[in-house]
Design a protein around this motif. Structure first.
Motif, PDB file in Angstrom:
ATOM      1  N   ILE A 284       0.855  -1.194   0.000  1.00 54.78           N
ATOM      2  CA  ILE A 284       0.000   0.000   0.000  1.00 54.78           C
ATOM      3  C   ILE A 284       0.886   1.238   0.000  1.00 54.78           C
ATOM      4  N   GLY A 285       0.789   2.029  -1.069  1.00 57.24           N
ATOM      5  CA  GLY A 285       1.543   3.266  -1.178  1.00 57.24           C
ATOM      6  C   GLY A 285       0.699   4.458  -0.767  1.00 57.24           C
ATOM      7  N   GLU A 286       1.251   5.652  -0.910  1.00 55.12           N
ATOM      8  CA  GLU A 286       0.557   6.863  -0.452  1.00 55.12           C
ATOM      9  C   GLU A 286      -0.767   7.080  -1.170  1.00 55.12           C
ATOM     10  N   ILE A 287      -0.759   6.945  -2.494  1.00 58.80           N
ATOM     11  CA  ILE A 287      -1.992   7.218  -3.236  1.00 58.80           C
ATOM     12  C   ILE A 287      -3.045   6.144  -2.951  1.00 58.80           C
ATOM     13  N   SER A 288      -2.626   4.880  -2.832  1.00 61.82           N
ATOM     14  CA  SER A 288      -3.574   3.801  -2.522  1.00 61.82           C
ATOM     15  C   SER A 288      -4.184   3.987  -1.144  1.00 61.82           C
ATOM     16  N   ALA A 289      -3.352   4.364  -0.161  1.00 61.25           N
ATOM     17  CA  ALA A 289      -3.846   4.585   1.200  1.00 61.25           C
ATOM     18  C   ALA A 289      -4.862   5.719   1.226  1.00 61.25           C
ATOM     19  N   ALA A 290      -4.535   6.810   0.532  1.00 63.04           N
ATOM     20  CA  ALA A 290      -5.433   7.968   0.513  1.00 63.04           C
ATOM     21  C   ALA A 290      -6.751   7.638  -0.183  1.00 63.04           C
ATOM     22  N   LEU A 291      -6.677   6.893  -1.296  1.00 63.29           N
ATOM     23  CA  LEU A 291      -7.887   6.532  -2.048  1.00 63.29           C
ATOM     24  C   LEU A 291      -8.797   5.624  -1.242  1.00 63.29           C
ATOM     25  N   VAL A 292      -8.223   4.614  -0.596  1.00 63.44           N
ATOM     26  CA  VAL A 292      -9.050   3.674   0.167  1.00 63.44           C
ATOM     27  C   VAL A 292      -9.637   4.356   1.404  1.00 63.44           C
ATOM     28  N   MET A 293      -8.908   5.292   1.989  1.00 61.08           N
ATOM     29  CA  MET A 293      -9.447   6.062   3.113  1.00 61.08           C
ATOM     30  C   MET A 293     -10.621   6.924   2.664  1.00 61.08           C
ATOM     31  N   GLY A 294     -10.499   7.477   1.452  1.00 59.34           N
ATOM     32  CA  GLY A 294     -11.581   8.300   0.922  1.00 59.34           C
ATOM     33  C   GLY A 294     -12.848   7.505   0.695  1.00 59.34           C
ATOM     34  N   GLU A 295     -12.711   6.250   0.283  1.00 61.03           N
ATOM     35  CA  GLU A 295     -13.885   5.428  -0.014  1.00 61.03           C
ATOM     36  C   GLU A 295     -14.465   4.756   1.233  1.00 61.03           C
ATOM     37  N   LEU A 296     -13.610   4.322   2.146  1.00 62.18           N
ATOM     38  CA  LEU A 296     -14.113   3.650   3.356  1.00 62.18           C
ATOM     39  C   LEU A 296     -14.567   4.646   4.415  1.00 62.18           C
ATOM     40  N   GLY A 297     -13.937   5.814   4.434  1.00 67.38           N
ATOM     41  CA  GLY A 297     -14.316   6.832   5.403  1.00 67.38           C
ATOM     42  C   GLY A 297     -13.880   6.481   6.813  1.00 67.38           C
ATOM     43  N   ASP A 298     -14.594   7.026   7.783  1.00 69.52           N
ATOM     44  CA  ASP A 298     -14.276   6.818   9.192  1.00 69.52           C
ATOM     45  C   ASP A 298     -14.720   5.416   9.611  1.00 69.52           C
ATOM     46  N   LEU A 299     -13.771   4.516   9.807  1.00 75.99           N
ATOM     47  CA  LEU A 299     -14.093   3.126  10.135  1.00 75.99           C
ATOM     48  C   LEU A 299     -14.727   2.974  11.516  1.00 75.99           C
ATOM     49  N   SER A 300     -14.600   3.987  12.361  1.00 74.30           N
ATOM     50  CA  SER A 300     -15.179   3.882  13.704  1.00 74.30           C
ATOM     51  C   SER A 300     -16.704   3.907  13.670  1.00 74.30           C
ATOM     52  N   ARG A 301     -17.294   4.267  12.532  1.00 76.03           N
ATOM     53  CA  ARG A 301     -18.757   4.283  12.441  1.00 76.03           C
ATOM     54  C   ARG A 301     -19.330   2.884  12.209  1.00 76.03           C
ATOM     55  N   PHE A 302     -18.451   1.896  11.977  1.00 77.99           N
ATOM     56  CA  PHE A 302     -18.883   0.508  11.813  1.00 77.99           C
ATOM     57  C   PHE A 302     -18.606  -0.268  13.103  1.00 77.99           C
ATOM     58  N   SER A 303     -19.579  -1.065  13.553  1.00 75.43           N
ATOM     59  CA  SER A 303     -19.406  -1.813  14.808  1.00 75.43           C
ATOM     60  C   SER A 303     -18.514  -3.034  14.646  1.00 75.43           C
ATOM     61  N   ASN A 304     -18.347  -3.540  13.401  1.00 74.36           N
ATOM     62  CA  ASN A 304     -17.425  -4.644  13.145  1.00 74.36           C
ATOM     63  C   ASN A 304     -17.030  -4.647  11.674  1.00 74.36           C
ATOM     64  N   HIS A 305     -16.007  -5.460  11.338  1.00 74.90           N
ATOM     65  CA  HIS A 305     -15.477  -5.434   9.975  1.00 74.90           C
ATOM     66  C   HIS A 305     -16.456  -6.010   8.958  1.00 74.90           C
ATOM     67  N   LYS A 306     -17.380  -6.861   9.409  1.00 73.53           N
ATOM     68  CA  LYS A 306     -18.368  -7.431   8.485  1.00 73.53           C
ATOM     69  C   LYS A 306     -19.276  -6.352   7.917  1.00 73.53           C
ATOM     70  N   LYS A 307     -19.521  -5.318   8.704  1.00 73.68           N
ATOM     71  CA  LYS A 307     -20.346  -4.214   8.215  1.00 73.68           C
ATOM     72  C   LYS A 307     -19.585  -3.384   7.188  1.00 73.68           C
TER      73      LYS A 307
END
Length: 411
Positions: A284-307
């Motif tokens: 995972i490079g800088e652009i991949s990390a930034a892109l996936v963060m943009g699409e997944l958003g704040d992961l704390s809003r999910f109660s588990n990884h299945k969601k």
């Protein structure tokens, strides 16, 4: 004396371009219905009605791309609880218990409100502005990439008629140097009318990256050789030749924009703690990390990884009827752009597997070598699932990637 139960109200909207048909329900009783425009007057009119309600209010509407964004913004600005329904989910819910032989804005708005108590609709958790901005940057970057692919196809088609040999200058990828060369010499006759010295000087003058005299002369000799052997299908003054120049210029501009947006995207991602955590994962490079963060958003809003899996759309859909068991498939109802980025990341991990140990790559080859080997795409999707689980754990525990720990957790 017992305190009475708080009254609950549902505001349902059937969203279309620039307007919505809105209804307000208490239980199964309609209290208000009216069409509102997506402007200050229309939203203020709806908000005035909501403020008169003596209880809790939930706004329900279907996601309709850009057209539902003003409604979501209205809810966020006024701190209203709201549920956004996936179009497929909404269709299924509205068809349940009704023939739905016709479709009107009024009919769907009423059904959304009437069916709200029958379904466990999750309220949308608003993310902080930085995640919203990161997602916008991520989408903008991906749109530019799609436009580059489209322009490259157009350029290829035009070059095949005017000067196909020039494509040898960018056999693997489009570069500013190759595009500058195509804009200068879109037809072999334009090369033959010049000289190696003039071509060399033009390359030095018009290429954005610094190029040495020897390198420029070498390229000038190459292009002269191509021009002598080329057999163009069109004359130098043709529309196809003009198209080569036009698409080369467009691609040069798009590459500059892509680089600019990538820098802003990465700088925005650096403000979040997940960025450094995800960068620690091999592949995972800088652009991949930034892109996936943009699409997944704040992961704390999910109660588990299945969601998170369900949000992306790689949760498993099973079909069973009696003794028949259908083949498992991923749901594909979630975020297609997020799925694409995760898929590319897994591919990058497999390509760069020699750089550092990676338990996800190990898992990929385990699936490929087991007694009943999984197909490549099935194995990659399984790895996407594992990557989400890994990233979710890292984000929640604020820990960087640790290969030995990841392997022990898999065992």
């Amino acid at each position: 004396m017992k305190r009475g139960k708080m009254m609950e109200f549902v505001v349902a909207l059937d969203v279309s371009m620039g307007k919505s048909y809105s209804v307000i329900y208490q239980d199964q009783r309609c209290l208000y219905e009216e069409e509102i425009s997506h402007n200050q007057l229309g939203f203020q009119q709806l908000f005035d009605h909501i403020q008169t309600l003596p209880g809790s209010v939930t706004v329900v509407f279907e996601a309709t791309g850009i057209y539902s964004k003003p409604v979501e913004s209205f809810c966020q600005r006024n701190a209203l609880r709201y549920c956004i329904l996936n179009p497929l989910e909404a269709k299924k819910q509205l068809e349940l218990g009704t023939l739905r032989s016709w479709k009107t804005d009024k009919h769907d708005a009423h059904l959304l409100a009437q069916s709200h108590s029958l379904h466990r609709r999750e309220e949308k958790r608003t993310q902080s502005a930085i995640y919203q901005n990161l997602r916008d940057f991520s989408r903008f970057y991906q749109e530019i990439e799609e436009e580059i692919k489209r322009m490259r196809m157009y350029l290829h088609n035009a070059l095949q008629l005017s000067f196909p040999e020039l494509e040898q200058f960018f056999s693997s990828r489009v570069t500013p140097y190759a595009l500058s060369l195509m804009e200068l010499f879109p037809h072999p006759d334009l090369v033959l009318d010049s000289s190696i010295t003039k071509i060399k000087n033009q390359l030095i003058l018009h290429t954005s990256k610094n190029i040495s005299q020897n390198r420029a002369k070498q390229k000038a000799v190459e292009i002269m050789s191509y021009a002598h052997s080329s057999y163009p299908s069109v004359p130098p003054e043709s529309v196809q030749t003009q198209k080569v120049r036009y698409y080369a210029r467009q691609l040069l501009h798009l590459l500059e924009e892509k680089e600019r947006v990538a820098k802003e995207l990465i700088e925005e991602a650096k403000n979040l703690p997940e960025f450094e955590l995800f960068l620690s994962v091999p592949g995972i490079g800088e652009i991949s990390a930034a892109l996936v963060m943009g699409e997944l958003g704040d992961l704390s809003r999910f109660s588990n990884h299945k969601k998170v899996n369900a949000f992306v759309g790689i949760d498993i859909r099973r079909y069973q009827s009696g003794k028949y068991h259908g083949q498992d498939h991923i749901n594909e109802r979630g975020n297609p752009k997020g799925r694409k980025i995760l898929y590319i990341i897994i591919r990058n991990m497999i390509r760069q597997q020699k750089a550092a140990p990676n338990h996800i790559v190990d898992y990929y080859y385990k699936l490929k070598k087991q007694p009943t080997p999984k197909k490549d795409k099935v194995a990659v999707v399984a790895c996407m699932n594992k990557l989400i689980k890994c990233m979710y754990s890292m984000a929640w525990n604020h820990t960087k990637y640790d290969y030995s720990h990841a392997v022990s957790m898999d065992q």
